[in-house]
Design a protein around this motif. Structure first.
Motif, PDB file in Angstrom:
ATOM      1  N   ALA A  36      53.980  46.481  24.929  1.00  0.00           N
ATOM      2  CA  ALA A  36      52.933  47.390  25.395  1.00  0.00           C
ATOM      3  C   ALA A  36      53.328  47.934  26.769  1.00  0.00           C
ATOM      4  CB  ALA A  36      51.593  46.660  25.469  1.00  0.00           C
ATOM      5  N   ILE A  37      52.604  48.937  27.222  1.00  0.00           N
ATOM      6  CA  ILE A  37      52.914  49.595  28.494  1.00  0.00           C
ATOM      7  C   ILE A  37      51.672  49.568  29.378  1.00  0.00           C
ATOM      8  CG2 ILE A  37      53.557  51.787  29.584  1.00  0.00           C
ATOM      9  CD1 ILE A  37      54.989  52.452  26.888  1.00  0.00           C
ATOM     10  N   VAL A  38      51.860  49.179  30.626  1.00  0.00           N
ATOM     11  CA  VAL A  38      50.765  49.167  31.592  1.00  0.00           C
ATOM     12  C   VAL A  38      51.178  50.007  32.788  1.00  0.00           C
ATOM     13  CG1 VAL A  38      49.240  47.749  33.001  1.00  0.00           C
ATOM     14  CG2 VAL A  38      50.144  46.826  30.867  1.00  0.00           C
ATOM     15  N   ASP A  39      50.463  51.096  33.025  1.00  0.00           N
ATOM     16  CA  ASP A  39      50.729  51.954  34.180  1.00  0.00           C
ATOM     17  C   ASP A  39      49.843  51.473  35.324  1.00  0.00           C
ATOM     18  OD1 ASP A  39      51.030  53.985  36.072  1.00  0.00           O
ATOM     19  OD2 ASP A  39      51.298  55.529  34.538  1.00  0.00           O
ATOM     20  N   LEU A  40      50.465  50.888  36.351  1.00  0.00           N
ATOM     21  CA  LEU A  40      49.733  50.286  37.465  1.00  0.00           C
ATOM     22  C   LEU A  40      49.762  51.156  38.718  1.00  0.00           C
ATOM     23  CD1 LEU A  40      51.003  46.630  36.938  1.00  0.00           C
ATOM     24  CD2 LEU A  40      48.683  47.466  36.545  1.00  0.00           C
ATOM     25  N   THR A  41      50.120  52.413  38.553  1.00  0.00           N
ATOM     26  CA  THR A  41      50.254  53.308  39.698  1.00  0.00           C
ATOM     27  C   THR A  41      48.973  53.393  40.511  1.00  0.00           C
ATOM     28  OG1 THR A  41      51.888  54.614  38.473  1.00  0.00           O
ATOM     29  CG2 THR A  41      50.879  55.648  40.399  1.00  0.00           C
ATOM     30  N   GLU A  42      47.833  53.453  39.839  1.00  0.00           N
ATOM     31  CA  GLU A  42      46.555  53.606  40.546  1.00  0.00           C
ATOM     32  C   GLU A  42      46.149  52.343  41.295  1.00  0.00           C
ATOM     33  OE1 GLU A  42      45.000  56.485  40.817  1.00  0.00           O
ATOM     34  OE2 GLU A  42      46.652  57.343  39.646  1.00  0.00           O
ATOM     35  N   GLU A  43      46.816  51.218  41.039  1.00  0.00           N
ATOM     36  CA  GLU A  43      46.455  49.955  41.693  1.00  0.00           C
ATOM     37  C   GLU A  43      47.351  49.619  42.875  1.00  0.00           C
ATOM     38  OE1 GLU A  43      43.817  48.486  40.633  1.00  0.00           O
ATOM     39  OE2 GLU A  43      43.563  49.602  38.764  1.00  0.00           O
ATOM     40  N   LEU A  44      48.296  50.503  43.219  1.00  0.00           N
ATOM     41  CA  LEU A  44      49.328  50.144  44.184  1.00  0.00           C
ATOM     42  C   LEU A  44      48.823  49.911  45.599  1.00  0.00           C
ATOM     43  CD1 LEU A  44      52.373  52.324  43.043  1.00  0.00           C
ATOM     44  CD2 LEU A  44      52.064  49.850  42.859  1.00  0.00           C
ATOM     45  N   ALA A  45      47.615  50.339  45.899  1.00  0.00           N
ATOM     46  CA  ALA A  45      47.065  50.076  47.229  1.00  0.00           C
ATOM     47  C   ALA A  45      46.799  48.592  47.435  1.00  0.00           C
ATOM     48  CB  ALA A  45      45.775  50.876  47.443  1.00  0.00           C
TER      49      ALA A  45
ATOM     50  N   GLY B 145      55.793  37.987  25.887  1.00  0.00           N
ATOM     51  CA  GLY B 145      55.802  38.946  24.792  1.00  0.00           C
ATOM     52  C   GLY B 145      57.189  39.490  24.517  1.00  0.00           C
ATOM     53  N   GLY B 146      57.263  40.450  23.601  1.00  0.00           N
ATOM     54  CA  GLY B 146      58.537  41.063  23.244  1.00  0.00           C
ATOM     55  C   GLY B 146      58.937  42.135  24.238  1.00  0.00           C
ATOM     56  N   THR B 147      59.885  42.973  23.832  1.00  0.00           N
ATOM     57  CA  THR B 147      60.395  44.003  24.735  1.00  0.00           C
ATOM     58  C   THR B 147      60.705  45.272  23.953  1.00  0.00           C
ATOM     59  OG1 THR B 147      61.486  42.248  26.009  1.00  0.00           O
ATOM     60  CG2 THR B 147      62.085  44.503  26.539  1.00  0.00           C
ATOM     61  N   ASP B 148      60.100  46.387  24.366  1.00  0.00           N
ATOM     62  CA  ASP B 148      60.425  47.694  23.788  1.00  0.00           C
ATOM     63  C   ASP B 148      60.750  48.627  24.952  1.00  0.00           C
ATOM     64  OD1 ASP B 148      60.659  50.090  22.448  1.00  0.00           O
ATOM     65  OD2 ASP B 148      58.979  49.691  21.093  1.00  0.00           O
ATOM     66  N   ILE B 149      62.011  48.571  25.386  1.00  0.00           N
ATOM     67  CA  ILE B 149      62.436  49.331  26.569  1.00  0.00           C
ATOM     68  C   ILE B 149      62.402  50.821  26.277  1.00  0.00           C
ATOM     69  CG2 ILE B 149      64.235  49.579  28.319  1.00  0.00           C
ATOM     70  CD1 ILE B 149      65.344  46.860  27.395  1.00  0.00           C
ATOM     71  N   ASN B 150      62.868  51.207  25.091  1.00  0.00           N
ATOM     72  CA  ASN B 150      62.928  52.627  24.747  1.00  0.00           C
ATOM     73  C   ASN B 150      61.541  53.276  24.819  1.00  0.00           C
ATOM     74  OD1 ASN B 150      64.175  55.078  23.625  1.00  0.00           O
ATOM     75  ND2 ASN B 150      62.971  54.576  21.800  1.00  0.00           N
ATOM     76  N   ARG B 151      60.543  52.574  24.326  1.00  0.00           N
ATOM     77  CA  ARG B 151      59.188  53.118  24.356  1.00  0.00           C
ATOM     78  C   ARG B 151      58.710  53.304  25.801  1.00  0.00           C
ATOM     79  NH1 ARG B 151      53.707  50.050  22.469  1.00  0.00           N
ATOM     80  NH2 ARG B 151      52.304  51.845  22.564  1.00  0.00           N
ATOM     81  N   ALA B 152      59.021  52.351  26.678  1.00  0.00           N
ATOM     82  CA  ALA B 152      58.601  52.448  28.071  1.00  0.00           C
ATOM     83  C   ALA B 152      59.301  53.607  28.780  1.00  0.00           C
ATOM     84  CB  ALA B 152      58.889  51.138  28.795  1.00  0.00           C
ATOM     85  N   VAL B 153      60.602  53.770  28.513  1.00  0.00           N
ATOM     86  CA  VAL B 153      61.337  54.878  29.136  1.00  0.00           C
ATOM     87  C   VAL B 153      60.809  56.212  28.609  1.00  0.00           C
ATOM     88  CG1 VAL B 153      63.611  55.951  29.388  1.00  0.00           C
ATOM     89  CG2 VAL B 153      63.380  53.463  29.553  1.00  0.00           C
ATOM     90  N   ALA B 154      60.444  56.258  27.330  1.00  0.00           N
ATOM     91  CA  ALA B 154      59.851  57.481  26.766  1.00  0.00           C
ATOM     92  C   ALA B 154      58.536  57.812  27.473  1.00  0.00           C
ATOM     93  CB  ALA B 154      59.619  57.298  25.269  1.00  0.00           C
ATOM     94  N   TYR B 155      57.733  56.796  27.756  1.00  0.00           N
ATOM     95  CA  TYR B 155      56.472  57.004  28.487  1.00  0.00           C
ATOM     96  C   TYR B 155      56.751  57.631  29.857  1.00  0.00           C
ATOM     97  CZ  TYR B 155      52.197  55.808  31.053  1.00  0.00           C
ATOM     98  OH  TYR B 155      51.057  55.869  31.820  1.00  0.00           O
ATOM     99  N   CYS B 156      57.753  57.102  30.551  1.00  0.00           N
ATOM    100  CA  CYS B 156      58.106  57.659  31.865  1.00  0.00           C
ATOM    101  C   CYS B 156      58.643  59.088  31.730  1.00  0.00           C
ATOM    102  CB  CYS B 156      59.152  56.772  32.551  1.00  0.00           C
ATOM    103  SG  CYS B 156      58.565  55.114  32.941  1.00  0.00           S
ATOM    104  N   GLU B 157      59.473  59.316  30.699  1.00  0.00           N
ATOM    105  CA  GLU B 157      60.050  60.643  30.489  1.00  0.00           C
ATOM    106  C   GLU B 157      58.965  61.693  30.288  1.00  0.00           C
ATOM    107  OE1 GLU B 157      63.456  62.717  27.649  1.00  0.00           O
ATOM    108  OE2 GLU B 157      62.332  60.981  26.915  1.00  0.00           O
ATOM    109  N   ASP B 158      57.926  61.345  29.568  1.00  0.00           N
ATOM    110  CA  ASP B 158      56.847  62.293  29.289  1.00  0.00           C
ATOM    111  C   ASP B 158      56.102  62.705  30.558  1.00  0.00           C
ATOM    112  OD1 ASP B 158      57.444  62.268  26.629  1.00  0.00           O
ATOM    113  OD2 ASP B 158      55.874  60.834  26.072  1.00  0.00           O
ATOM    114  N   ARG B 159      56.228  61.926  31.617  1.00  0.00           N
ATOM    115  CA  ARG B 159      55.488  62.199  32.851  1.00  0.00           C
ATOM    116  C   ARG B 159      56.363  62.768  33.955  1.00  0.00           C
ATOM    117  NH1 ARG B 159      53.336  59.218  29.519  1.00  0.00           N
ATOM    118  NH2 ARG B 159      51.073  58.878  29.367  1.00  0.00           N
ATOM    119  N   ILE B 160      57.575  63.138  33.609  1.00  0.00           N
ATOM    120  CA  ILE B 160      58.490  63.728  34.593  1.00  0.00           C
ATOM    121  C   ILE B 160      58.390  65.251  34.526  1.00  0.00           C
ATOM    122  CG2 ILE B 160      60.920  64.057  35.205  1.00  0.00           C
ATOM    123  CD1 ILE B 160      61.426  61.192  34.241  1.00  0.00           C
ATOM    124  N   GLU B 161      58.014  65.858  35.640  1.00  0.00           N
ATOM    125  CA  GLU B 161      57.866  67.316  35.697  1.00  0.00           C
ATOM    126  C   GLU B 161      58.957  67.969  36.544  1.00  0.00           C
ATOM    127  OE1 GLU B 161      53.971  68.034  37.168  1.00  0.00           O
ATOM    128  OE2 GLU B 161      52.950  67.217  35.392  1.00  0.00           O
TER     129      GLU B 161
END
Length: 393
Positions: free
Chosen positions: A253-262, A275-291
Motif C-alpha cells: 500500500a502507499i501512504v502519502d505523509l507530505t501533509e504531516e511533515l510539520a 508487509g510486502g513490497t510493491d516498489i513499481n506501484r509506489a514509483v508510479a504514484y510519485c510519477e503521476d504527481r510530477i509536473e
C-alpha cells in the motif's frame, strides 16, 4: 590491581563465572558481581539458558524493568543499546513495549523507535502516550544532530550560486566582496572601502521556482531504521522555504505523509512497518504527481526486493531518468551504511545510469546538496568511499 588480575577479572566477567567459580582469579567486587549477574541474566553462563539461581529475565515486566535499570546504571549508553537489542531478540521482549511502565525504563534509540512504530497497530491507548514521549525525545535528539547541517547544505546548494550586487546586509558575501574591492584598500585606515557589494540573491518563494524532493521510502520491516531517518530528514527539508518536499511511504500500500511533515512524531505514527513490497506501484504514484521534471529529485529508499513487477519498475525508472528527473536509489539510510539488498535488480537499475548505493545519516545532507546542484552523485559517493552498485554485465 595488576595487569594479570585485571585480565582475569575481564575473563571472569566475559565468561559469566561467579567468584566461587573463578578458580584462582580475583574476587569480584560488588559492582563487578552486579555486572556479571546482569549479563548472565541475558546471555547465561555458557549454557543455552541461565542456571537456576543465576538470574534470567523470565516473563515478568517488573523483573525486566529492574534489569534494564541495572544495565543503564552499569554500562554506557551505546553498550546499553546493544544489550537491550540482544534482549529483545533473544528473549522475545518486544511485546513488553506495550506496557507503559516497562517502556519508560528502556534506553531510547533509532532501533527502539522502529520497534514502537512496528507495534503501533496493537499498542493500547495508555501506552501510546508514553510511546509518543519516547519517540519525541529521540526525534528531538536526532533533529538537533542533523537539522542544522541539512539546512545549511540544502540552502547552500540552492542559493550560493545566485549573486546580486544589491544584497541586504545579512546577505553580503564578505569574502567575495573584500576580494573584489582589494584595490580600494585604504592604508591610512587599514581597511577596504567597498565600492561594489556582492551578496547572495534570495530566492523567490514561488512554488514554480522551487526544487522538489520526493522521498519514496520502502516501509517493509527490513527497512525500519531507514524509514525513521528518512522521515526525520523529510521533516527537516519540509521546514525549509527553498525546497518543496514530499514523503511517500509504501509496502504493498502507499501512504502519502507530505501533509504531516510539520510533526515528525506524527509522521512516524503514520508509518506502518511490515508487509510486502510493491516498489513499481509506489514509483508510479510519485510519477503521476510530477509536473516539472527538470526540478524534481526522486530519492527512492529501498533494498530493491520487489514483490511487484520488477521489469516494469526498471522501465519506469529509466523513463523518469530520461525525462530529466534526478533519480537516486538508496539501498539503506542507516548508521552502518551497510545494506542487505537485491543484487540482481540493483545492477539492472545501475545500468540505467542511476546511482545505487547506501549511505549514513551523517552523509545524507552532503548527498542532498550534491543532488540539488545536479552534480555527479556517483562521483560524490566514490569520494566518500561509498560502495556503488556496478551496472549489470
Amino acid at each position: 590491581m595488576n595487569e594479570s588480575d585485571e585480565r582475569s577479572r575481564r575473563w571472569t566477567l566475559a565468561l559469566g563465572a561467579d567468584a566461587e567459580g573463578a578458580g584462582n582469579g580475583p574476587t569480584l567486587s560488588d559492582s563487578d558481581r552486579r555486572i556479571s549477574e546482569a549479563l548472565t541474566a541475558l546471555y547465561g553462563n555458557g549454557d543455552e539458558a541461565p542456571k537456576k539461581g543465576r538470574g534470567g529475565l523470565g516473563g515478568s515486566a517488573p523483573r525486566v524493568a529492574k534489569w534494564l535499570g541495572d544495565i543503564r546504571e552499569l554500562f554506557p549508553s551505546p553498550v546499553v543499546q546493544v544489550i537491550q537489542k540482544d534482549a529483545f531478540e533473544r528473549k522475545g521482549l518486544r511485546q513488553m513495549l506495550l506496557e507503559p511502565e516497562f517502556l519508560a525504563t528502556v534506553e531510547a534509540d533509532v532501533n527502539l523507535i522502529a520497534d514502537l512504530v512496528a507495534l503501533r497497530g496493537v499498542m493500547p491507548e495508555k501506552t501510546r502516550d508514553t510511546a509518543r514521549i519516547v519517540i519525541a525525545k529521540v526525534v528531538a535528539e536526532l533533529m538537533e544532530r542533523l537539522e542544522r547541517r541539512t539546512a545549511d547544505a540544502v540552502r547552500g546548494s540552492l542559493n550560493r550560486s545566485l549573486r546580486t550586487n544589491r544584497p541586504r546586509f545579512a546577505d553580503i558575501d564578505w569574502p567575495r566582496t573584500i576580494k573584489a574591492n582589494l584595490r580600494h584598500y585604504q592604508p591610512a585606515h587599514r581597511t577596504v572601502v567597498p565600492e561594489r557589494l556582492i551578496g547572495f540573491l534570495r530566492q523567490q518563494r514561488r512554488i514554480v521556482d522551487l526544487e522538489e524532493v520526493i522521498l519514496c521510502v520502502d516501509q517493509s520491516g527490513s527497512m525500519a531504521t531507514s524509514v525513521v531517518y528518512a522521515s526525520i530528514f523529510a521533516a527537516v527539508m519540509a521546514s525549509l522555504p527553498v525546497v518543496a518536499t514530499k514523503l511517500v511511504c509504501f509496502d504493498t500500500a502507499i501512504v502519502d505523509l507530505t501533509e504531516e511533515l510539520a510533526d515528525p512524531v506524527e509522521v512516524l505514527f503514520g508509518v506502518q512497518l511490515g508487509g510486502g513490497t510493491d516498489i513499481n506501484r509506489a514509483v508510479a504514484y510519485c510519477e503521476d504527481r510530477i509536473e516539472r521534471p527538470a526540478k524534481v529529485h526522486l530519492i527512492l529508499i529501498t533494498d530493491l526486493y520487489e514483490g511487484g513487477d520488477a521489469d516494469a519498475l526498471v522501465d519506469r525508472l529509466g523513463r523518469l531518468a530520461t525525462r530529466g528527473i534526478n533519480v537516486i536509489v538508496l539501498l539503506a539510510l542507516t548508521d552502518t551504511g551497510r545494506p542487505s539488498y537485491n543484487p540482481v535488480l540493483s545492477a539492472k537499475v545501475a545500468s540505467l545510469g542511476i546511482p545505487v548505493f547506501a549511505c549514513t545519516p551523517d552523509q545524507f545532507p552532503d548527498l542532498m546538496a550534491t543532488a540539488l546542484k545536479r552534480e555527479d552523485v556517483a562521483g560524490w559517493a566514490a569520494d566518500q568511499d561509498i560502495k556503488l552498485i556496478r551496472p549489470e554485465g
